[in-house]
Design a protein around this motif. Structure first.
Motif, mmCIF file in Angstrom:
data_model
loop_
_atom_site.group_PDB
_atom_site.id
_atom_site.type_symbol
_atom_site.label_atom_id
_atom_site.label_comp_id
_atom_site.label_asym_id
_atom_site.label_seq_id
_atom_site.Cartn_x
_atom_site.Cartn_y
_atom_site.Cartn_z
ATOM 1 N N PHE A 78 0.267 -0.064 -0.856
ATOM 2 C CA PHE A 78 0.414 1.324 -0.396
ATOM 3 C C PHE A 78 -0.915 2.031 -0.146
ATOM 4 O O PHE A 78 -0.938 3.234 0.075
ATOM 5 N N SER A 79 -2.043 1.301 -0.256
ATOM 6 C CA SER A 79 -3.342 1.914 0.028
ATOM 7 C C SER A 79 -4.195 0.907 0.777
ATOM 8 O O SER A 79 -3.810 -0.255 0.929
ATOM 9 N N VAL A 87 1.754 4.735 1.763
ATOM 10 C CA VAL A 87 2.239 4.272 3.068
ATOM 11 C C VAL A 87 2.221 2.741 3.021
ATOM 12 O O VAL A 87 1.181 2.149 2.774
ATOM 13 N N PRO A 88 3.382 2.110 3.221
ATOM 14 C CA PRO A 88 3.432 0.641 3.050
ATOM 15 C C PRO A 88 2.585 -0.106 4.084
ATOM 16 O O PRO A 88 2.465 0.322 5.229
ATOM 17 N N ASN A 89 2.024 -1.212 3.625
ATOM 18 C CA ASN A 89 1.209 -2.107 4.445
ATOM 19 C C ASN A 89 2.144 -3.054 5.203
ATOM 20 O O ASN A 89 2.899 -3.810 4.594
#
Lengths: 538, 100
Positions: free
Chosen positions: A72-73, A100-102
């Motif tokens: 998420f980073s 925010v998902p990768n």
């Protein structure tokens, strides 16, 4: 009544309809019935004082997703960095930071799901698993409890008579979900403090949950090895158990054959195949002893001690498992497009089972050789490059040189590398150089036994085969005149043996072959030597 | 749905919130009032209605797998990360010893 208040709602009706696409192009080879039948056939039993006991095993494997950045980073996932240097404000749970998902992490989990023939859920969701611990700055782990990304799948473990696996067996996989890893605690650096390194915090993990389909330590070991092989073929996890990229929670229960499932315990974070097998063995034995002494098994979390090979209770508080999951309000549901799934599917490599079958059927390799060559993705890649080079060097079809290449790689090269303390990935002999060597054997320029000697020199010096053969005069002698001369010498030196042979002692033929080859320093063409010896002795 | 005193005490303890007996006395009826109020939503028939996940139509966006894409979401900010720690040593957070 709908349970929206608690947020445990089902996915939207329309989404449910498109959920669970079977990945096209992947025929389900597993026959579900096999697992049941094979399950009954498992021979592994614990011999207790009162009866025999069956063991039932399920594994939850945590596999670190191969990615540059965290789930998420955008902080790095690289192993071994200085403490807390790969921690973003998101991973440190600073207020106001949003996950925010990768995309890559999602993609790798989907590809893994496709590789185990699993249902891919086009609608999934993230949940918060709430607990307090010093390695978890958020106070919750973002995971997927209710709607995992990947649903039901399976993998096959191969029969291994010696290990007590009588036939191939399908092991069910219930689900794969993605979640965040926690940080790392160090307890031995300070007398009263624990140190916390959050570099791992937020790294993407796949939790791969098997069905309780395994019934012996050997089956669990085979499952873990096969899963690791698949992950490494797919490239979704490096499978490095020493660095913690893969670890298993081991669920074990025992029962008398035919009885209901017993109460299980969960041994956490076991980090090698060998330890998983040892943990099962010990834990099953312990449970049998407890039950036979009139006690009962408590459902609990246990720890494995690699030093003693035993497990012990973590003595957790009774409400330690009250995680109060709820959907993460920072994240919308994860909806996957057909295009995304198409790419995942198209980018999958040939997987170990398919490769093994192809090696047997199209290349004519023995089941053993095919299994050895496909067990590790690096070996298979090396073999395929070797096969290409060998075929090219001899102007033949790959299938015509496959046996030669396979035998050479498995017996000669592995043996020589092992002797030199080397591995395939740092081998001084490249597939191209290997192909040249095999071409010399194929053309009859050198004999098979001389090729072993040449290979050792290749490993020592890095030179190519032709140069070594020239330099050391190792070229095979096929000239009948030269060979006949040596045979005459050998026969002249051993008149008694010649008489015995002619008197009917056929076994002596080998002696003459050996003597002739020795006289020729191993360079005689074995076929020609044999033929000429037969003529002269006959 | 309602909660009793024991449940509230347990929730408080799971959330690491210390509650005195007096605070529990006021918290239990307060929470039950809130639960009753929320439960009124159950009177609406929502069968066949998809659960709403956002007030405007939008979907979860994904990021590219790029390391340290920007200062806010990237690493290499150890000083900032440790700035508020009650104790930090040798680049680690230092916490009272926790060991199982």
């Amino acid at each position: 009544m709908r349970t929206l208040v608690h947020g445990y709602a089902a996915p939207p009706v329309a989404a449910q309809a498109i959920t669970g696409v079977t990945p096209r192009g992947f025929t389900r080879l597993a026959w579900p019935g096999i697992a049941l039948i094979a399950g009954c056939m498992s021979t592994y039993r614990i011999h207790g004082a009162t009866s025999e006991w069956e063991v039932v095993i399920g594994l939850e494997v945590h596999a670190q997703v191969t990615s540059n950045a965290k789930l998420f980073s955008s902080a790095s996932t690289a192993f071994g960095a200085e403490p807390n240097t790969q921690v973003s404000l998101i991973d440190a749970a600073m207020p106001g930071m949003l996950p925010v998902p990768n995309r890559e992490c999602i993609r790798q989990a989907v590809r893994t799901g496709m590789a185990i023939d699993a249902q891919i859920n086009r609608w999934s969701r993230f949940d918060r698993k709430n607990y307090f611990y010093a390695d978890l700055p958020q106070g919750y782990q973002i995971s997927q409890l209710y709607h995992p990304l990947v649903g039901e799948g399976s993998l096959m473990i191969e029969a291994d008579e010696k290990a007590g696996i009588p036939e191939d067996k399908v092991i069910g996989i219930e689900r794969i979900h993605v979640e965040q890893d926690a940080g790392k605690l160090m307890h031995d650096q300070h007398p009263t403090m624990s140190y916390v390194d959050l570099n791992r915090s937020g790294v993407a993990l796949m939790e791969i949950v098997s069905r309780p389909d395994m019934t012996s330590p050997a089956e669990a070991g085979a499952y873990l090895r096969k899963l690791r092989a698949i992950l490494r073929y797919v490239g979704s996890c490096d499978g490095n158990m020493e660095e913690g990229s893969m670890r298993a929670d081991v669920n074990v229960s025992v029962r008398r054959p035919g009885e209901e499932l017993g109460t299980r315990t969960e041994t956490k974070n076991v980090n090698s195949v060998r330890f998983v097998m040892a943990a099962i063995e010990h834990e099953a034995r312990r449970q049998v002893d407890v039950i036979e002494d009139g006690g009962s098994i408590v459902q609990e979390t246990r720890l494995f001690d690699p030093g003693t090979g035993t497990t012990r209770s973590m003595r957790s508080k009774e409400d330690a498992h009250d995680y109060r999951y709820f959907p993460d309000p920072d994240l919308l549901p994860l909806e996957l497009e057909e295009e995304f799934l198409d790419e995942c599917r198209a980018s999958l490599p040939e997987l170990p089972d398919a490769k093994r079958r192809r090696y047997e059927q199209d290349l004519g390799l023995s089941p053993y050789n095919a299994a050895v060559l496909t067990a590790e993705v690096e070996t298979a890649r090396w073999f395929e490059r070797l096969l290409g080079e060998t075929a090219k060097a001899q102007d033949k079809q790959p299938a015509d040189v496959a046996k030669q290449a396979a035998n050479w790689l498995i017996s000669d090269l592995f043996g020589a590398l092992n002797k030199a303390g080397l591995e395939l990935d740092n081998s001084p002999v490249t597939p191209e150089k290997g192909g040249e060597l095999l071409a010399l054997v194929g053309a009859g320029t050198i004999s098979g036994s001389i090729s072993k000697q040449v290979l050792e020199t290749m490993i020592e010096t890095g030179d190519n085969a032709a140069a070594i053969v020239d330099r050391e005069g190792l070229k095979q002698e096929s000239d009948t005149g030269a060979i006949e001369a040596k045979i005459d010498e050998v026969m002249a030196a051993n008149p008694d043996k010649v008489a015995e042979y002619r008197g009917g002692k056929d076994k002596l033929f080998g002696f003459f072959v050996g003597q002739t080859m020795k006289a020729m320093q191993g360079k005689g063409n074995p076929q020609v030597v044999n033929e000429l010896l037969k003529q002269k002795l006959g | 749905m309602s909660v009793d005193r024991k449940t509230v005490a347990k929730i408080a303890s799971l959330a690491r919130i210390s509650m005195s007996e007096e605070e529990l006395d006021t918290m239990v009826p307060e929470l039950n009032n809130i639960l009753n109020w929320v439960e009124q939503l159950g009177e609406v028939d929502v069968s066949g209605v998809e659960p709403m996940t956002a007030v405007i139509p939008q979907r979860l966006r994904l990021r590219e797998d790029e390391m340290n894409a920007d200062p806010l979401t990237g690493g290499g900010v150890r000083d900032k990360v440790l700035a508020n720690a009650p104790a930090a040593e040798h680049g680690f957070f230092a916490v009272p010893k926790v060991i199982e």
